[in-house]
Write an enzyme that holds these catalytic residues in place. Sequence first.
Site, PDB file in Angstrom:
ATOM      1  N   TYR A  57       0.814  -1.213   0.000  1.00  0.00           N
ATOM      2  CA  TYR A  57       0.000   0.000   0.000  1.00  0.00           C
ATOM      3  C   TYR A  57       0.854   1.272   0.000  1.00  0.00           C
ATOM      4  CZ  TYR A  57      -4.167  -2.773   0.822  1.00  0.00           C
ATOM      5  OH  TYR A  57      -5.195  -3.674   0.685  1.00  0.00           O
ATOM      6  N   LYS A  77       3.306 -14.109   6.263  1.00  0.00           N
ATOM      7  CA  LYS A  77       3.646 -15.159   5.312  1.00  0.00           C
ATOM      8  C   LYS A  77       5.169 -15.229   5.183  1.00  0.00           C
ATOM      9  CE  LYS A  77       2.223 -18.317   2.406  1.00  0.00           C
ATOM     10  NZ  LYS A  77       1.922 -19.650   2.970  1.00  0.00           N
ATOM     11  N   ASP A 135      -2.126 -17.801   5.553  1.00  0.00           N
ATOM     12  CA  ASP A 135      -3.065 -18.687   4.863  1.00  0.00           C
ATOM     13  C   ASP A 135      -3.738 -19.633   5.856  1.00  0.00           C
ATOM     14  OD1 ASP A 135      -0.573 -19.817   5.276  1.00  0.00           O
ATOM     15  OD2 ASP A 135      -0.520 -20.896   3.369  1.00  0.00           O
ATOM     16  N   ASP A 143      -5.749  -6.332   5.593  1.00  0.00           N
ATOM     17  CA  ASP A 143      -6.911  -6.016   4.759  1.00  0.00           C
ATOM     18  C   ASP A 143      -7.737  -7.272   4.519  1.00  0.00           C
ATOM     19  OD1 ASP A 143      -8.665  -4.641   3.174  1.00  0.00           O
ATOM     20  OD2 ASP A 143      -7.233  -4.133   1.610  1.00  0.00           O
TER      21      ASP A 143
END
Length: 425
Positions: free
Chosen positions: A161, A231, A288, A312
């Site tokens: 972002y 991640k 995940d 998000d």
Amino acid sequence: MSHEYEKVDVPSDGEPIEVVDEEADELDIPENPIIPIVHGDGIGKDVGPAAQKVLSAAADATGRNIEWMRVYAGESARERYDENLPEDTVRAIDEFRVAIKGPLTTPVGAGFRSLNVALRQTLDFYANVRPTYYLDGVPSPMKAPEEMNMVSFRENTEDVYAGIEWEAGTDEVEQVRDFVEDDMGFDDVMHEGEIGIGLKPITEKGSKRLVRKAIDYAIEHDRDTVTLVHKGNIMKFTEGQFSEWGMEVAEEEYDDDEVFAAPDSLWETQDEIDIPEDAVMVEERLADAMLQWMQLRTDEFDVLAMPNLNGDYLSDAAGAQIGGLGIAPGANFGDARVLAEPVHGSAPKRAGQDQANPSALILSGELMFDYMGWTDAATLVRDAVEETISSGVVTYDFARNLDDAQKVSTTEFANEVIENIEKLS
């Protein structure tokens, strides 16, 4: 005042909120604070005034008075200033420290990727905070939505972002491609043909202050765990570093009996680890897998701390479990500053019809009150909204999914919440 406002009025009867200690996140809140408010675009024209009335009623019921300072962004700012984000608005939110806004739409060609992101980055609201909890009576797709009671801390200023990217077919993207391929040796992943390239900056400062804010919140609100969601098994030097820096905060900045940094082996040896009884446990989960655990083990999670993109996705997914983003509140925290805002968008097709659900903006005000230390007013807002919905008095979005609901307008819903505030106070 440090700024001369061009086209807005500063309430003469209110007092400004003062900063006591910015690093300690400490504000001096008067009983009649000046609070800037942006009603917003689209349905903001409906939900903004409705939420303002409800929050005023909650303040009044607890012996206080809010002096609202109407400021403008988006469509209303274009009409008044011929620009989308005027200096008056930025200065007001900066000077008065506590503010609330409805949804904004960034028009094509506005010079901003997002007006919301522009405000966050300009004023360094680095933590996007989204409480996700179930209110009795809200239609939800889950069998046990009441198990969700979680707060997401999403880093707000960096990651993808940050907006550092280059468009396919430009000279700039070819310069970046040449650098990555020729100088950095990554030619095996740069396929032939056009390419778009973006950067994903994750900094030590940004990571640590976000995790610190999440841990402090957990301590102050008697939460048991803070989960760092990343991640890092794939993005080792960005999201992996986020996790490492976050754990450093837990290990180095807090007493052992206050915060327990869980080792990687916790889930295999949990029964053998001596965790201080009242300590906040800081743990890690892969992003995940976390999307599964939020559904399968919902009640195990209290506070999540995440890089921007993960935050998000995961906070939106959490919102779906308790009935959708139409009910989801949010706020942006900085150092001794807060800008509350709902999670949902501006829904321009519903604008001006007095139909939209104002609950998300009202409950964003609850989060604002909590930040201010007005916990009695915050509790009153949440209880009154829940009492209204559980009694079957709802706007069209809930009425279509409920049997025997009383469908009301935006204004009527707000008035019903105010009546319940008066009954509960």
